[in-house]
Design a protein around this motif. Sequence first.
Motif, PDB file in Angstrom:
ATOM      1  N   GLN A 299      -3.681   1.936   5.543  1.00 61.32           N
ATOM      2  CA  GLN A 299      -4.353   0.998   4.647  1.00 61.32           C
ATOM      3  C   GLN A 299      -3.939  -0.438   4.928  1.00 61.32           C
ATOM      4  O   GLN A 299      -4.696  -1.371   4.648  1.00 61.32           O
ATOM      5  CB  GLN A 299      -4.069   1.380   3.196  1.00 61.32           C
TER       6      GLN A 299
ATOM      7  N   ARG B 266      -7.450  -4.426  -1.371  1.00 60.18           N
ATOM      8  CA  ARG B 266      -6.738  -4.244  -0.101  1.00 60.18           C
ATOM      9  C   ARG B 266      -7.555  -4.752   1.071  1.00 60.18           C
ATOM     10  O   ARG B 266      -7.017  -5.376   1.992  1.00 60.18           O
ATOM     11  CB  ARG B 266      -6.404  -2.755   0.055  1.00 60.18           C
TER      12      ARG B 266
ATOM     13  N   SER C 219      -3.184  -6.503  -0.844  1.00 61.05           N
ATOM     14  CA  SER C 219      -2.580  -5.223  -1.217  1.00 61.05           C
ATOM     15  C   SER C 219      -1.600  -5.361  -2.371  1.00 61.05           C
ATOM     16  O   SER C 219      -1.413  -4.419  -3.154  1.00 61.05           O
ATOM     17  CB  SER C 219      -1.869  -4.611  -0.007  1.00 61.05           C
TER      18      SER C 219
ATOM     19  N   ALA D 231       0.828  -1.206   0.000  1.00 55.45           N
ATOM     20  CA  ALA D 231       0.000   0.000   0.000  1.00 55.45           C
ATOM     21  C   ALA D 231       0.862   1.254   0.000  1.00 55.45           C
ATOM     22  O   ALA D 231       0.571   2.222  -0.715  1.00 55.45           O
ATOM     23  CB  ALA D 231      -0.934   0.000   1.212  1.00 55.45           C
TER      24      ALA D 231
END
Length: 475
Positions: A320, A186, A191, A52
């Motif tokens: 994230q 994600r 991811s 991410a």
Amino acid sequence: MPSSPSAPGAVSDAASASAGETAPRRASADAQYRRMTGAPVRGLILALCLPAVISNLVTTAYNLADTYFIGRLGTSQSGAIGIAYSIMTVFQAFGFFFGNGSGNSMSRELGKRNTERAARLLAVGFCGAVLGGCVLAVIGLVTLPRLVVVLGSTPTIAPYAIAYLTPILLAAPMVCGSFALNGLLRYQGLSLYGMIGLVTGALLNFLIAPFLIFVVRLGITGAGIATAICQTISFILLVTFAVRRGVVTLDVRNSRPDMLLVREIIGGGMPSLLRQGAGSLATTCVNLAANPFGDAVIAAMAIVMRVMLAINSIIVGLGQGFQPVCGYNYGAGLYRRVKDGYWFCVRLSTIMLMVIALLAAVLAPDIIALFRSDPQVVAVGTVALRIQCCTVPLNGFAMMSNMMQQTMGKTIIASFVAVCRLGLFLAPAVLILAHLFGVPGVQAAQSVSDIISFIVTVPLQARILRSLGKPRTTV
């Protein structure tokens, strides 16, 4: 409160079939569940956040590449990037609204072992983002000459903003779809696939943009065409990954929503929509506040906003990585893992921001000059960047808190915190301070907003943490 996790075999064969699952895919979903709810939290977050962070950095480099190459063309062209940023933020808002709105609920459903519901959320989020992009494209193309003026263009900047934005607006469905799919992958704990899709397009932009700008001599129009082409390539890759590699399969036939599902998406996505919408509003207010002081000030603030976006993108990437861990474990009732992951991310993000801010403050003149060597642009941008570096470490706590609130489905609090930093406080701050102090007011407004937002977020997040109490079960 989330329901307790189902037994590993709780998903019925009928539900699995309707979600488009095969036996290998069900086995993969089971393995992913065990990983997300059983692996050590810190290592899991770091493993998920690395793709991410790379995605965000490369996507930011995508934006900075345009800023750099267009900066070679002139100050007015550099100012056009600041105008275009407002519209690009709206694209992100719609993509994040559907991607995060569906993804937050999807990760919780996966934590509950409800793959049928997760598959429906995936399909509705994707289709909603693409359709939203179509609407934005039509509205933008019809109103573009007036729109760039409303967003703060001077007469010298407006033609360049129109030339740059026209091809990008044509690609709006793919842009919105890419932002949504990156999030949807994600939230499944995938991811890496989101990173591959975004990074491929960004790297191609480094090659295509200068070719179209300087070799083909299309100027700023070439930069817009390059961005549209590369976003489309990213979109195609992300769709392929979502169909073939997802924990649940992307199938548009699952996109028929019911009212409960719509409410879930709106609740989960509203903070993202408001956050990005507030960002677009704030960018417009910065452009309007800088407008009376000329193209150089608009260009300088556009560069500073891009640089700060690059700095914050690292922390967003860390958050994230935390969000799918938060969603899975909150859905499974493993609250201790949620809190442990949150505090790990707050500490790490604050330390990282302190180090990066120090380096950026020291190198501020060189950073601004990299994008535009105009002495006035460098002078204005250097002061603005150094002021913002003083308060950017506060963003670690604010961002992680907001991401946790959103993933847990705390819509009202998450939405309020989302708009604080970029909208509720920055927009009036920059307009008031510019009126009172001129250019220094424009330069200092973001830091004033950061401080107020931090103060407001502390008691709200403390309430969320207290509400978790003790975990009902452990792994």
